[in-house]
Design a protein around this motif. Structure first.
Motif, PDB file in Angstrom:
ATOM      1  N   TRP A 261       6.085   2.113   1.449  1.00 54.17           N
ATOM      2  CA  TRP A 261       6.929   1.970   0.045  1.00 54.17           C
ATOM      3  C   TRP A 261       6.925   3.007  -0.611  1.00 54.17           C
ATOM      4  N   ARG A 262       8.060   3.685  -0.944  1.00 55.05           N
ATOM      5  CA  ARG A 262       8.058   4.686  -1.699  1.00 55.05           C
ATOM      6  C   ARG A 262       9.517   4.964  -2.631  1.00 55.05           C
ATOM      7  N   THR A 263       9.260   4.886  -3.861  1.00 56.25           N
ATOM      8  CA  THR A 263      10.258   4.472  -4.792  1.00 56.25           C
ATOM      9  C   THR A 263      10.181   5.741  -6.145  1.00 56.25           C
ATOM     10  N   SER A 264      11.230   6.148  -6.678  1.00 57.74           N
ATOM     11  CA  SER A 264      11.128   6.791  -7.790  1.00 57.74           C
ATOM     12  C   SER A 264      11.790   6.015  -9.094  1.00 57.74           C
ATOM     13  N   THR A 265      12.112   4.733  -8.657  1.00 60.01           N
ATOM     14  CA  THR A 265      12.311   3.635  -9.892  1.00 60.01           C
ATOM     15  C   THR A 265      11.367   2.510 -10.088  1.00 60.01           C
ATOM     16  N   PHE A 266      10.252   2.704  -9.755  1.00 60.75           N
ATOM     17  CA  PHE A 266       8.980   2.037 -10.243  1.00 60.75           C
ATOM     18  C   PHE A 266       8.997   1.740 -11.785  1.00 60.75           C
ATOM     19  N   MET A 267       9.080   0.642 -12.210  1.00 60.28           N
ATOM     20  CA  MET A 267       8.927   0.469 -13.723  1.00 60.28           C
ATOM     21  C   MET A 267       9.990   1.154 -14.404  1.00 60.28           C
ATOM     22  N   GLY A 268      11.368   1.509 -13.603  1.00 65.50           N
ATOM     23  CA  GLY A 268      12.583   1.926 -14.329  1.00 65.50           C
ATOM     24  C   GLY A 268      12.466   3.366 -13.796  1.00 65.50           C
ATOM     25  N   ASP A 269      11.725   4.311 -14.106  1.00 71.53           N
ATOM     26  CA  ASP A 269      11.937   5.739 -13.625  1.00 71.53           C
ATOM     27  C   ASP A 269      10.663   6.409 -13.217  1.00 71.53           C
ATOM     28  N   LYS A 270       9.763   5.502 -12.728  1.00 77.16           N
ATOM     29  CA  LYS A 270       8.296   6.087 -12.272  1.00 77.16           C
ATOM     30  C   LYS A 270       8.564   6.464 -10.694  1.00 77.16           C
ATOM     31  N   ASN A 271       7.657   7.325 -10.372  1.00 80.60           N
ATOM     32  CA  ASN A 271       7.352   7.470  -8.790  1.00 80.60           C
ATOM     33  C   ASN A 271       6.028   6.813  -8.642  1.00 80.60           C
ATOM     34  N   PHE A 272       6.287   6.011  -7.389  1.00 77.69           N
ATOM     35  CA  PHE A 272       5.144   5.185  -6.775  1.00 77.69           C
ATOM     36  C   PHE A 272       5.334   5.083  -5.208  1.00 77.69           C
ATOM     37  N   ASP A 273       4.206   5.123  -4.831  1.00 73.11           N
ATOM     38  CA  ASP A 273       4.268   5.065  -3.140  1.00 73.11           C
ATOM     39  C   ASP A 273       3.025   4.450  -2.664  1.00 73.11           C
ATOM     40  N   THR A 274       3.129   3.261  -1.723  1.00 73.22           N
ATOM     41  CA  THR A 274       2.004   2.828  -1.164  1.00 73.22           C
ATOM     42  C   THR A 274       2.072   2.787   0.367  1.00 73.22           C
ATOM     43  N   GLN A 275       0.862   2.754   1.085  1.00 74.82           N
ATOM     44  CA  GLN A 275       0.959   2.697   2.476  1.00 74.82           C
ATOM     45  C   GLN A 275      -0.200   1.611   3.191  1.00 74.82           C
ATOM     46  N   LEU A 276       0.354   0.952   3.851  1.00 75.41           N
ATOM     47  CA  LEU A 276      -0.682   0.026   4.818  1.00 75.41           C
ATOM     48  C   LEU A 276      -0.879   0.299   6.231  1.00 75.41           C
ATOM     49  N   TRP A 277      -1.771   0.240   6.747  1.00 71.08           N
ATOM     50  CA  TRP A 277      -1.937   0.297   7.982  1.00 71.08           C
ATOM     51  C   TRP A 277      -3.015  -0.494   8.797  1.00 71.08           C
ATOM     52  N   ALA A 278      -2.732  -0.515  10.149  1.00 68.66           N
ATOM     53  CA  ALA A 278      -3.607  -1.377  11.068  1.00 68.66           C
ATOM     54  C   ALA A 278      -3.573  -0.741  12.362  1.00 68.66           C
ATOM     55  N   ILE A 279      -4.829  -0.430  12.664  1.00 64.87           N
ATOM     56  CA  ILE A 279      -4.962   0.384  14.094  1.00 64.87           C
ATOM     57  C   ILE A 279      -5.812  -0.265  14.988  1.00 64.87           C
ATOM     58  N   GLY A 280      -5.522  -0.536  16.289  1.00 66.93           N
ATOM     59  CA  GLY A 280      -6.491  -1.127  17.285  1.00 66.93           C
ATOM     60  C   GLY A 280      -6.559  -0.122  18.477  1.00 66.93           C
ATOM     61  N   SER A 281      -7.731  -0.011  18.989  1.00 64.94           N
ATOM     62  CA  SER A 281      -8.118   0.788  20.256  1.00 64.94           C
ATOM     63  C   SER A 281      -8.651   0.244  21.235  1.00 64.94           C
ATOM     64  N   ASP A 282      -8.499   0.472  22.394  1.00 66.33           N
ATOM     65  CA  ASP A 282      -8.882  -0.305  23.743  1.00 66.33           C
ATOM     66  C   ASP A 282      -9.355   0.776  24.735  1.00 66.33           C
ATOM     67  N   SER A 283     -10.876   1.204  24.853  1.00 69.01           N
ATOM     68  CA  SER A 283     -11.223   2.156  25.540  1.00 69.01           C
ATOM     69  C   SER A 283     -12.205   1.807  26.416  1.00 69.01           C
ATOM     70  N   SER A 284     -12.233   2.453  27.567  1.00 65.09           N
ATOM     71  CA  SER A 284     -13.053   2.075  28.661  1.00 65.09           C
ATOM     72  C   SER A 284     -14.624   2.597  28.381  1.00 65.09           C
ATOM     73  N   GLY A 285     -14.738   3.266  27.530  1.00 65.44           N
ATOM     74  CA  GLY A 285     -16.117   3.850  27.117  1.00 65.44           C
ATOM     75  C   GLY A 285     -16.546   3.128  26.063  1.00 65.44           C
ATOM     76  N   PHE A 286     -15.671   2.716  24.872  1.00 66.13           N
ATOM     77  CA  PHE A 286     -16.232   1.931  23.690  1.00 66.13           C
ATOM     78  C   PHE A 286     -15.850   0.612  23.607  1.00 66.13           C
ATOM     79  N   GLY A 287     -15.125   0.138  24.428  1.00 68.60           N
ATOM     80  CA  GLY A 287     -14.443  -1.370  24.204  1.00 68.60           C
ATOM     81  C   GLY A 287     -13.333  -1.394  23.213  1.00 68.60           C
ATOM     82  N   THR A 288     -13.122  -2.483  22.680  1.00 71.22           N
ATOM     83  CA  THR A 288     -11.989  -2.768  21.547  1.00 71.22           C
ATOM     84  C   THR A 288     -12.599  -2.217  20.345  1.00 71.22           C
ATOM     85  N   GLY A 289     -11.532  -1.752  19.309  1.00 66.96           N
ATOM     86  CA  GLY A 289     -12.240  -1.552  17.862  1.00 66.96           C
ATOM     87  C   GLY A 289     -10.864  -1.614  17.085  1.00 66.96           C
TER      88      GLY A 289
END
Length: 722
Positions: free
Chosen positions: A423-451
């Motif tokens: 979410w990236r906006t220049s109208t936060f609280m009227g006229d302010k710049n604000f951005d936020t990022q959320l992420w979730a990542i999974g891996s499946d590897s023959s050497g490490f299993g799942t993480g």
């Protein structure tokens, strides 16, 4: 794993969507002159005496960004637009009463990484052909006709590595300087159904460090931000031809290794691009070669963790924004193109064939890369795949996914799947710049299993407060084989708070006060690394020079012995230490620009004195000389050592299209000396010839150099468009 990601993302996105409030004012507009109506296109010479420029509408309503937001500029600027269906033409008139003080010392294209022309006067144009305020293009020119460009991503971050095919010329006259740009529409991606593009113009008068902008002249915004910018109308009837681009190349390479014999090869390959739609491109590469890529800048590592070296190969940089994942943390990247075409030791590995599919379709942005990598070092021939898709949910909101498959360093399998929300906006609280990022990542590897790895970040960049925070967790078994991973089994907490005072008196422009806590813990909560900068003080002068001081309070906990240098073993323990740092950066517009950084204090259970001195000498646009020397003197109970790193960077420019750059580097950790010399001649836009010479030496007794290898390459490539 997929159910977990979907369940939590739906909750988070629903909450954030409910927060948004839009306050969009009417945007300024200008109409591009349509040259298809019997008006001759301009001659590209930088002189604005063509009849079309007399008829084109002018942009003149500029406002200061720096030093005083909203003030009247000290000099007038005029920009005009026209097109003939095949090219976009831009005319620039930059008035300056002190023509002898116009700053222009750069002739080479793209010879910098951050700001466009950091030492020169220049004008830059930001274009948003899709009008989505998310991605676009940036073009800039200085008074000598030197060019730079980039692809704008995420609404306001420019990847300067992108090189488009376009041209520009500039001239000086009694009123200041003028420039003309000619940009083929085959270079741009756009929506043919849209009559209006987003556009913004920014000018810098370097000797005054004055920045002016057409729209959104806020000090809290950058010139490549695309939110609520002006509209360039009349952009209809544009022609991209058949949308086919063929780029064949030939490379002649000679390798001479003192202990390994010599070899000579002649090879050919090509890249082929097909513009499926004006917004979607398919690329095929065969026998991909990277002879012209710049060498890495050397680094010396005093940590337990791997160093990060950026990607410098053009094939991967061209469409890099389509594969970027907003991971936030510097500890991890789910995809890092540098893992492709390189062995684990960093040696080149042949890419036999590859395909890319990049662009936009409706609300979707798509990037797919599939390559077949040759066998090497006991690793079989491998197929490596990465796919990235984002979807616009609503204005300023984006949901994305990434998947990678393949392990370039082993014969095992590895799959990574990630989801993200922005979410990236220049109208936060009227006229302010604000951005936020959320992420979730999974891996499946023959050497490490799942993480797994999860995280969130936010940014609030508004005068006078600048706030930025990150939380990330990386699991013990997480392994992105086609990405970058500095640590696993950790949590990261990062928070940056800066307050800036606008001084604008006595030559002093701003004063910043910064507090920056940074903590990395193991998953059980034990601190692994902690650093608090308290306080950080930075003064910036009207000339562009900067001076900064800060105190460091650090903690490092070693859970096993660590050999920091050969024969110097740091034992297990919890180390708390302090140091003070100073940094000075000279005014970039001056002929001689010094840079100094010093750190003095404690280091682990001993002491450190570290300093880095550099100087840039720019007596003319044809000659740039950069010298740097860094030294770290460390005294520990287990032993003392000193690291040294030196470099010489000589850049010769004969014109904006012919340059010769040489970089020589030495470090006493490897006790080796390397030279990279590269000549680039752009015969015409899209046709380049490179001559590259690499030489390596080891340092022996009495500082004698012994050559260990030489590599010479001649590469020629041409671009044909249909």
């Amino acid at each position: 794993m997929i159910f977990f990601l979907r369940q939590h993302f739906l909750v988070l996105i629903g909450c954030l969507l409910s927060l948004e409030h839009h306050l969009h004012a009417e945007s300024p507009r200008v109409k591009a002159l349509d040259l298809k109506e019997g008006i001759a296109p301009p001659e590209l010479d930088g002189v604005l005496n063509d009849p079309c420029w007399e008829k084109a509408a002018a942009v003149t309503a500029f406002s200061q960004v720096f030093p005083k937001e909203g003030a009247t500029p000290s000099a007038a600027t005029e920009v005009k637009f026209a097109h003939d269906g095949c090219y976009l033409y831009i005319a620039i008139r930059a008035e300056d009463k002190e023509t002898d003080r116009i700053t222009a010392r750069e002739l080479q294209r793209d010879s910098f990484e951050d700001e466009s022309f950091p030492a020169d006067d220049h004008v830059q144009i930001a274009l948003d052909p899709f009008g989505r305020e998310r991605d676009g293009f940036l073009f800039a020119v200085n008074p000598l006709g030197a060019m730079t460009d980039g692809r704008i991503e995420h609404g306001g971050s420019t990847a300067k590595e992108w090189d488009g095919i376009w041209d520009a010329r500039a001239q000086r006259d009694a009123q200041g300087w003028t420039a003309e740009l000619r940009i083929p529409f085959t270079t741009l991606s756009f929506d043919p159904a849209k009559d209006a593009w987003g556009v913004n113009v920014q000018r810098v008068i370097r000797r005054k460090e004055e920045m002016i902008r057409w729209t959104q002249p806020s000090q809290s915004r950058e010139g490549d931000w695309l939110d609520d910018i002006a509209q360039l109308e009349g952009m209809s009837g544009l022609n991209q031809g058949l949308g086919i681009e063929l780029k064949p190349y030939t490379v002649f390479r000679h390798l001479d290794e003192v202990n390994g014999g010599s070899s000579t090869e002649l090879r050919a390959g090509f890249d082929a691009n097909w513009l499926i739609t004006p917004a979607l491109t398919a690329t095929l590469t065969v026998n991909t070669d990277f002879a012209e890529a710049e060498v890495d800048d050397r680094q010396i590592n005093l940590t337990r963790f791997p160093l990060f070296f950026p990607e410098k190969r053009d094939f991967f940089l061209r469409d890099a924004p389509y594969f970027n994942f907003p991971y936030g943390t510097a500890l991890m990247m789910p995809f890092f193109s540098r893992t492709i075409g390189r062995s684990e030791d960093g040696e080149p590995v042949d890419i036999l064939v590859g395909a890319k599919f990049t662009g936009r379709a409706g609300p979707y942005t798509i990037g797919i890369l599939d390559v077949q990598q040759d066998a090497h070092d006991g690793v079989d021939e491998k197929n490596l795949l990465v796919a990235r898709v984002t979807r616009e949910l609503a204005a300023d909101h984006t949901l994305g996914a990434i998947i990678t498959h393949g392990d370039p360093y082993s014969n095992g399998d590895n799959t990574v799947l990630g989801l993200d929300y922005q979410w990236r906006t220049s109208t936060f609280m009227g006229d302010k710049n604000f951005d936020t990022q959320l992420w979730a990542i999974g891996s499946d590897s023959s050497g490490f299993g799942t993480g797994e790895s999860i995280g969130a970040s936010f940014g609030y960049t508004n005068q006078p407060w600048f706030l930025y925070g990150i939380f990330a967790q990386i699991g013990e078994e997480f392994y992105p084989a086609m990405g970058y991973l500095a640590r696993r089994g950790v949590r990261e907490y990062y928070f940056d708070v800066t307050y800036q005072w606008q001084i604008n008196e006595g030559g002093l422009r701003t004063f910043d006060l910064q507090v920056l806590p940074f903590i990395i813990t193991r998953l059980d909560g034990e601190i692994e690394t902690a650093e608090v900068m308290l306080p950080g003080m930075r003064w910036t002068w009207d000339s562009g020079g900067e001076l900064a001081f800060w105190l460091n309070f650090k903690e490092e906990q070693f859970f096993e012995p660590f050999e920091i240098q050969p024969g110097v073993m740091v034992p297990v323990g919890d180390y708390k230490f302090r140091s003070v740092q100073m940094e000075y950066e000279g005014a970039p517009s001056r002929v001689i620009t010094p840079n100094v950084e010093v750190e003095v204090g404690e280091f682990l259970n001993g002491d450190i004195v570290a300093w880095n001195v550099g100087v840039a000498y720019r007596p003319s646009p044809y000659l740039h000389l950069g010298l740097s020397y860094a030294e770290q003197a460390v005294d520990l109970p287990q032993g003392e050592f000193t690291t040294r790193l030196a470099s010489v960077n000589l850049r010769l420019a004969f014109s904006p299209r012919l340059s010769w750059n040489t970089l020589a580097q030495y470090d006493n950790e490897s006790d080796s000396f390397g030279v990279n010399s590269r000549i680039r001649w752009t015969v015409r836009p899209g046709t380049d010839i490179y001559l590259v010479l690499n030489q390596g030496y080891v340092v022996e007794e009495r500082n004698r150099l012994r050559r260990v290898g030489t590599e010479a390459a001649l590469k020629a490539g041409v671009t044909w468009r249909f």
